[in-house]
Motif scaffolding. Structure first.
Motif, short mmCIF file in Angstrom:
data_model
loop_
_atom_site.label_atom_id
_atom_site.label_comp_id
_atom_site.label_asym_id
_atom_site.label_seq_id
_atom_site.Cartn_x
_atom_site.Cartn_y
_atom_site.Cartn_z
N UNK A 172 0.82 -1.21 0.00
CA UNK A 172 0.00 0.00 0.00
C UNK A 172 0.86 1.26 0.00
N UNK A 173 0.30 2.33 -0.56
CA UNK A 173 0.99 3.62 -0.62
C UNK A 173 0.64 4.51 0.56
N UNK A 174 -0.60 4.41 1.05
CA UNK A 174 -1.07 5.19 2.19
C UNK A 174 -1.74 4.27 3.20
N UNK A 175 -1.70 4.68 4.46
CA UNK A 175 -2.46 4.01 5.51
C UNK A 175 -3.50 4.98 6.03
N UNK A 176 -4.74 4.54 6.08
CA UNK A 176 -5.83 5.34 6.61
C UNK A 176 -6.34 4.66 7.87
N UNK A 177 -6.35 5.38 8.98
CA UNK A 177 -6.78 4.81 10.25
C UNK A 177 -7.54 5.87 11.04
N UNK A 178 -8.30 5.45 12.00
CA UNK A 178 -9.06 6.44 12.77
C UNK A 178 -9.81 5.85 13.93
N UNK A 179 -10.54 6.71 14.62
CA UNK A 179 -11.41 6.29 15.71
C UNK A 179 -12.52 7.33 15.85
N UNK A 180 -13.46 7.07 16.75
CA UNK A 180 -14.60 7.97 16.89
C UNK A 180 -14.18 9.39 17.22
N UNK A 181 -13.32 9.53 18.24
CA UNK A 181 -12.81 10.84 18.61
C UNK A 181 -11.31 10.73 18.82
N UNK A 192 6.61 3.43 7.79
CA UNK A 192 7.19 4.62 7.17
C UNK A 192 6.31 5.13 6.03
N UNK A 193 5.10 4.56 5.90
CA UNK A 193 4.15 5.01 4.89
C UNK A 193 3.45 6.29 5.37
N UNK A 194 2.97 7.14 4.44
CA UNK A 194 2.16 8.28 4.84
C UNK A 194 0.87 7.80 5.51
N UNK A 195 0.50 8.41 6.61
CA UNK A 195 -0.67 8.01 7.38
C UNK A 195 -1.69 9.14 7.40
N UNK A 196 -2.95 8.79 7.17
CA UNK A 196 -4.06 9.74 7.22
C UNK A 196 -5.01 9.33 8.33
N UNK A 197 -5.35 10.27 9.20
CA UNK A 197 -6.25 10.01 10.31
C UNK A 197 -7.64 10.53 9.98
N UNK A 198 -8.67 9.72 10.25
CA UNK A 198 -10.05 10.14 10.08
C UNK A 198 -10.81 9.88 11.38
#
Length: 243
Positions: free
Chosen positions: A152-161, A180-186
């Protein structure tokens, strides 16, 4: 697995379930935190049979039991305590703890994770032979995460708050640290900024929330699917220039 307990009872319920007896002027049963200050004595003899039991604890929380970074002051508000109740609850917990030490339990209040699950971490550590593992790392190892993300090129991860509690070893930042991948938080709601997130890990490249940019708290709760879809589209437009 310690987490998501909704309790802040310093292990009181667990102790009673394991046979510990509590006394004021008479035996006390079915206790809750409001009863703690009335306890005058405890009998922990029922715990002798567990002294050789080995337990592995999985927890993402590294907080001690007491203090500004402890169970009550960090997690108590989300479990229903008012701000004005926090000092009273902290004091009650220390009263119970002193009685347990006097009765012979080990002093583990300052060990990492003692404040997990409203103080259950401390009780497990003070009664049993325990090994503590970071929960998220255990799960990531189980799923062979390090090899999996190479595709994968990006990692997308998150939580409720996402808030300052998230900085204390929660999933989203541990995932960022493992790659070491770019990470996006939602998330639905964020109480920290992207700049604060990047202090934890420089690979975090985006932080997107539903509230307040896309909806109010009430709107988000009433139409979660609608606004989560909107959040995904919003993220794509800003991160990947997808129109």
């Amino acid at each position: 697995g310690l987490g998501g307990s909704l309790t802040n009872d310093f292990g009181l319920g667990l102790l009673e379930a394991l046979g510990v007896k509590f006394f004021s002027d008479k035996p006390m049963k079915k206790l809750c935190p409001i009863d703690i200050n009335h306890i005058k004595e405890v009998d922990v003899s029922s715990l002798d049979k567990y002294k050789d039991l080995c337990i592995t604890i999985l927890s993402d929380v590294t907080n001690p039991l007491f203090g500004s970074e402890g169970a009550t002051f960090v997690f108590g508000r989300q479990k229903g305590l008012n701000k004005k109740h926090l000092p009273m609850m902290e004091s009650a917990g220390k009263h119970l703890y002193d009685l347990l030490l006097k009765a012979g339990l080990k002093d583990t209040k300052d060990e990492p994770g003692a404040g997990a699950a409203g103080g259950l971490g401390n009780i497990f550590k003070s009664i049993f032979n325990t090994k503590t593992l970071k929960g998220i790392n255990y799960i990531l190892d189980l799923m062979n995460f390090d090899a999996l993300i190479k595709n994968y090129d990006y990692l997308i991860t998150g939580e409720g708050k996402i808030d300052k509690q998230s900085l204390s070893g929660k999933v989203v930042f541990e995932i960022a640290k493992r790659s070491d991948k770019p990470v996006i938080l939602v998330c639905a709601l964020s109480e920290i900024t992207l700049e604060e997130a990047t202090v934890i890990h420089e690979n975090i490249k985006g932080l997107f929330s539903i509230v307040p940019s896309l909806a109010s708290v009430e709107e988000s709760l009433q139409n979660p699917k609608k606004y989560f879809t909107a959040l995904c589209n919003h993220m794509l437009e800003h991160m990947f220039m997808v129109k």
